[in-house]
Design a protein around this motif. Structure first.
Motif, short mmCIF file in Angstrom:
data_model
loop_
_atom_site.label_atom_id
_atom_site.label_comp_id
_atom_site.label_asym_id
_atom_site.label_seq_id
_atom_site.Cartn_x
_atom_site.Cartn_y
_atom_site.Cartn_z
N UNK A 141 0.82 -1.21 0.00
CA UNK A 141 0.00 0.00 0.00
C UNK A 141 0.85 1.26 0.00
N UNK A 142 2.08 1.18 0.55
CA UNK A 142 2.94 2.36 0.61
C UNK A 142 3.77 2.56 -0.66
N UNK A 143 3.51 1.75 -1.69
CA UNK A 143 4.21 1.90 -2.96
C UNK A 143 5.44 1.03 -3.11
N UNK A 144 5.92 0.49 -2.01
CA UNK A 144 7.07 -0.40 -2.08
C UNK A 144 6.61 -1.82 -2.45
N UNK A 145 7.58 -2.74 -2.52
CA UNK A 145 7.26 -4.12 -2.89
C UNK A 145 7.61 -5.08 -1.76
N UNK A 146 6.74 -6.07 -1.55
CA UNK A 146 7.10 -7.24 -0.76
C UNK A 146 7.73 -8.24 -1.72
N UNK A 147 8.85 -8.80 -1.32
CA UNK A 147 9.54 -9.78 -2.16
C UNK A 147 10.00 -10.93 -1.27
N UNK A 148 9.82 -12.14 -1.73
CA UNK A 148 10.20 -13.32 -0.94
C UNK A 148 10.89 -14.33 -1.84
N UNK A 149 11.87 -15.07 -1.28
CA UNK A 149 12.60 -16.06 -2.05
C UNK A 149 12.23 -17.48 -1.62
N UNK A 150 12.75 -18.45 -2.35
CA UNK A 150 12.45 -19.85 -2.11
C UNK A 150 12.99 -20.36 -0.78
N UNK A 151 13.93 -19.63 -0.17
CA UNK A 151 14.45 -20.04 1.14
C UNK A 151 13.77 -19.29 2.29
N UNK A 152 12.80 -18.45 1.97
CA UNK A 152 12.09 -17.71 3.00
C UNK A 152 12.66 -16.34 3.29
N UNK A 153 13.70 -15.92 2.58
CA UNK A 153 14.24 -14.58 2.76
C UNK A 153 13.20 -13.57 2.28
#
Length: 369
Positions: free
Chosen positions: A118-130
């Motif tokens: 909602x604040x314009x940034x991105x949530x990003x997640x990797x296959x190891x949970x990072x």
């Protein structure tokens, strides 16, 4: 600015990685680069000059992308001011160049989730949970997640890594051996020519007489065949024989329908790469023939804040060259700056004369008479 821990680069060949952040809260950062090939590494440099710190994610266990994973010793001749270097040398020099910016590498993992906050940034997640919260994303993933196309002969896969290879990591292991090299592109021709005079014998096996490789390489190969320094066989592998549980011969069926046997110590297969965009295909980006469409002003995708540089992108006149990717990385960095410093005017500065850039790079400002 970046609120994550200082990145680590332990040496020029294998940068240090950081543990997954699952359970520790997301890493908040200005930029995440997806892909640690030459263009992804240079993206670190261009962002660093603008005081933007980056985290770099790659599915491979080491940096360098295709240059290191598939062709570490293959010479590259079109890097400006560098007459010749190998893929490994190019990677090593890029790592040295970006040391002042302390990038953090997250290797052996793929990006599995990207979503707008909602604040314009991105949530990003990797296959190891990072997990990350990032203002910008730079996709420098080459041809995407890639795997060499394999040879389709039942049971032969059990020799992979011992006698069957899809890449050359240690050329010395093939010296004095009997080699059969499959393929009709540049990789097959390059390695066949490279091993002539070093291996005991070299047989190039291709399904037809026409090649996709550089004409000069094809001409050199035919010259060597005429001089009995190597051999060209037209046909396809249809079976194999073993001796003492080792691959001893392959069966090759020619265009005439006759099956012949070729004795060998090692089988090298270069059928090209099978590119897969993987989860990138689900990020809502405009895709054309498995490539990401971008504009040429700042190499931004249709999603604001997500940029694509290098072989992964496409635009009118696109050329898949490393030097083109370097140019794209520079403009993408300037294009991203307003997302990271919305209230700051970004001025063009030169590393030759800017005291500020000299300080960022950790070098002394020259004194001109």
């Amino acid at each position: 600015m970046d609120t994550s821990a200082q990145g680590v680069t332990q040496n020029t060949r294998t940068p240090g990685t950081v543990p997954a952040s699952a359970g520790n809260g997301p890493i908040e950062t200005d930029a995440v680069i997806v892909g640690a090939g030459p263009v992804g590494l240079f993206q670190v440099f261009e962002l660093g000059l603008l005081e933007i710190k980056a985290h770099v994610i790659d599915s491979l266990p080491a940096v360098g992308g295709q240059c290191v994973e598939l062709y570490p010793d293959k010479p590259i001749y079109d890097i400006p001011a560098v007459p010749v270097c190998t893929g490994q040398e190019l990677t090593d020099n890029l790592l040295k160049q970006i040391e002042p910016f302390g990038p953090t590498f997250h290797l052996n993992q793929e990006v599995t989730l990207v979503e707008r906050r909602d604040d314009g940034r991105f949530n990003l997640e990797t296959s190891t949970g990072t997990r990350f919260i990032t203002k910008t994303i730079f996709i420098a993933a080459g041809v995407g997640s890639f795997q060499p196309r394999t040879i389709k002969v039942d049971g032969i896969d059990r020799f992979e890594g011992s006698q069957l290879f899809y890449r050359v990591k240690d050329p010395a292991r093939y010296q004095g051996k009997n080699l059969v090299i499959c393929g009709g592109g540049d990789s097959a021709l390059d390695w066949a020519l490279n091993f002539v005079g070093k291996a005991e014998s070299v047989v190039l096996l291709h399904r037809r007489e026409e090649f996709r490789a550089a004409p000069a390489s094809v001409a050199k190969m035919k010259e060597l065949c005429e001089n009995y320094e190597m051999q060209l066989v037209v046909g396809q592998v249809t079976g194999f024989e073993t001796a003492d549980d080792k691959l001893s011969e392959i069966k090759v069926t020619g265009q005439d329908g006759v099956t012949r046997r070729l004795p060998l110590d090692h089988l090298l297969v270069f059928f090209g790469l099978s590119p897969k965009l993987g989860p990138i295909a689900e990020w809502g980006l405009d895709i054309e023939r498995k490539q990401l469409k971008v504009g040429t002003e700042k190499f931004e995708t249709n999603v604001p804040g997500i940029f694509a540089v290098g072989d992964i992108n496409t635009y009118p006149g696109k050329k898949k060259l490393i030097l083109s990717g370097f140019h794209e990385a520079a403009l993408a960095a300037f294009g991203a700056a307003p997302y990271i410093f919305p209230d700051k005017k970004i001025h063009m500065q030169y590393t030759t004369t800017s005291p500020k850039l000299h300080k960022i790079l950790g070098v002394e400002s020259p004194v001109f008479d």
